[in-house]
Design a protein around this motif. Structure first.
Motif, PDB file in Angstrom:
ATOM      1  N   ASP A  53       0.807  -1.216   0.000  1.00  0.00           N
ATOM      2  CA  ASP A  53       0.000   0.000   0.000  1.00  0.00           C
ATOM      3  C   ASP A  53       0.844   1.270   0.000  1.00  0.00           C
ATOM      4  O   ASP A  53       0.380   2.344   0.364  1.00  0.00           O
ATOM      5  CB  ASP A  53      -0.968  -0.002   1.187  1.00  0.00           C
ATOM      6  CG  ASP A  53      -0.264  -0.113   2.533  1.00  0.00           C
ATOM      7  OD1 ASP A  53       0.926  -0.472   2.567  1.00  0.00           O
ATOM      8  OD2 ASP A  53      -0.916   0.157   3.559  1.00  0.00           O
ATOM      9  N   LEU A  81       1.276   7.681  -9.866  1.00  0.00           N
ATOM     10  CA  LEU A  81       0.914   8.291  -8.593  1.00  0.00           C
ATOM     11  C   LEU A  81      -0.583   8.617  -8.551  1.00  0.00           C
ATOM     12  O   LEU A  81      -1.265   8.326  -7.553  1.00  0.00           O
ATOM     13  CB  LEU A  81       1.754   9.555  -8.370  1.00  0.00           C
ATOM     14  CG  LEU A  81       1.559  10.303  -7.070  1.00  0.00           C
ATOM     15  CD1 LEU A  81       1.816   9.412  -5.862  1.00  0.00           C
ATOM     16  CD2 LEU A  81       2.489  11.512  -7.023  1.00  0.00           C
ATOM     17  N   LEU A  85      -3.382   6.872  -6.076  1.00  0.00           N
ATOM     18  CA  LEU A  85      -4.216   7.679  -5.188  1.00  0.00           C
ATOM     19  C   LEU A  85      -5.690   7.676  -5.576  1.00  0.00           C
ATOM     20  O   LEU A  85      -6.516   8.262  -4.875  1.00  0.00           O
ATOM     21  CB  LEU A  85      -3.705   9.125  -5.160  1.00  0.00           C
ATOM     22  CG  LEU A  85      -2.306   9.315  -4.576  1.00  0.00           C
ATOM     23  CD1 LEU A  85      -1.833  10.743  -4.774  1.00  0.00           C
ATOM     24  CD2 LEU A  85      -2.288   8.929  -3.108  1.00  0.00           C
TER      25      LEU A  85
END
Length: 144
Positions: A53, A81, A85
């Motif tokens: 994670d 990224l 997210l």
């Protein structure tokens, strides 16, 4: 800490040192009550490298062409990224983020160049860094 972030809790200590060589050495070796050694700082986060994670992003992946990196690699990392997210970015938004990543106006900006530490570290800094953190560097993706 000495020149950019004068509100940092370690500012007065580092500003009181004789020169940048001493400041660099203090940052590498650590100072009780002021800052951890680079080895201790790296150990603190080492466990994150293997966590599912956690997305590991290195400076060299993120800096882009202006910092001596690669724009395509930077764009891929920004995309990774965003995906990590759960953010949906258009290519235009991703490119805008990439363009703003290299910023001399950032409070953490020094030179923004990959490998520029080679021009700052003297032999005593290299040895101290190797002693403090050399064993950890490969696991962080650095061999030099």
């Amino acid at each position: 800490v000495t020149y950019i972030d004068k509100s940092h809790s370690a500012h007065s200590y580092f500003a009181g040192l004789v020169d940048d060589d001493a400041r660099l050495m203090a940052s590498i070796q650590g100072v009780d009550g002021v800052c951890a050694s680079i080895g201790d700082a790296l150990k603190r986060y080492h466990g994150w490298l293997e966590q599912e994670d956690v997305l590991v992003v290195r400076f060299e992946d993120l800096i882009g062409l202006h910092g001596g990196g690669d724009d395509d690699r930077q764009l891929r990392v920004i995309g990774s990224l965003a995906t990590f997210l759960g953010i949906d970015l258009s290519e235009r938004q991703s490119r805008s983020i990439c363009w703003r990543t290299f910023s001399p106006r950032s409070p953490t900006f020094r030179s923004g160049q990959i490998g520029s530490w080679h021009t700052v570290f003297k032999e005593q800094h290299r040895k101290a860094f190797q002693d403090a953190a050399g064993a950890l560097m490969q696991s962080y993706g650095y061999n030099d």
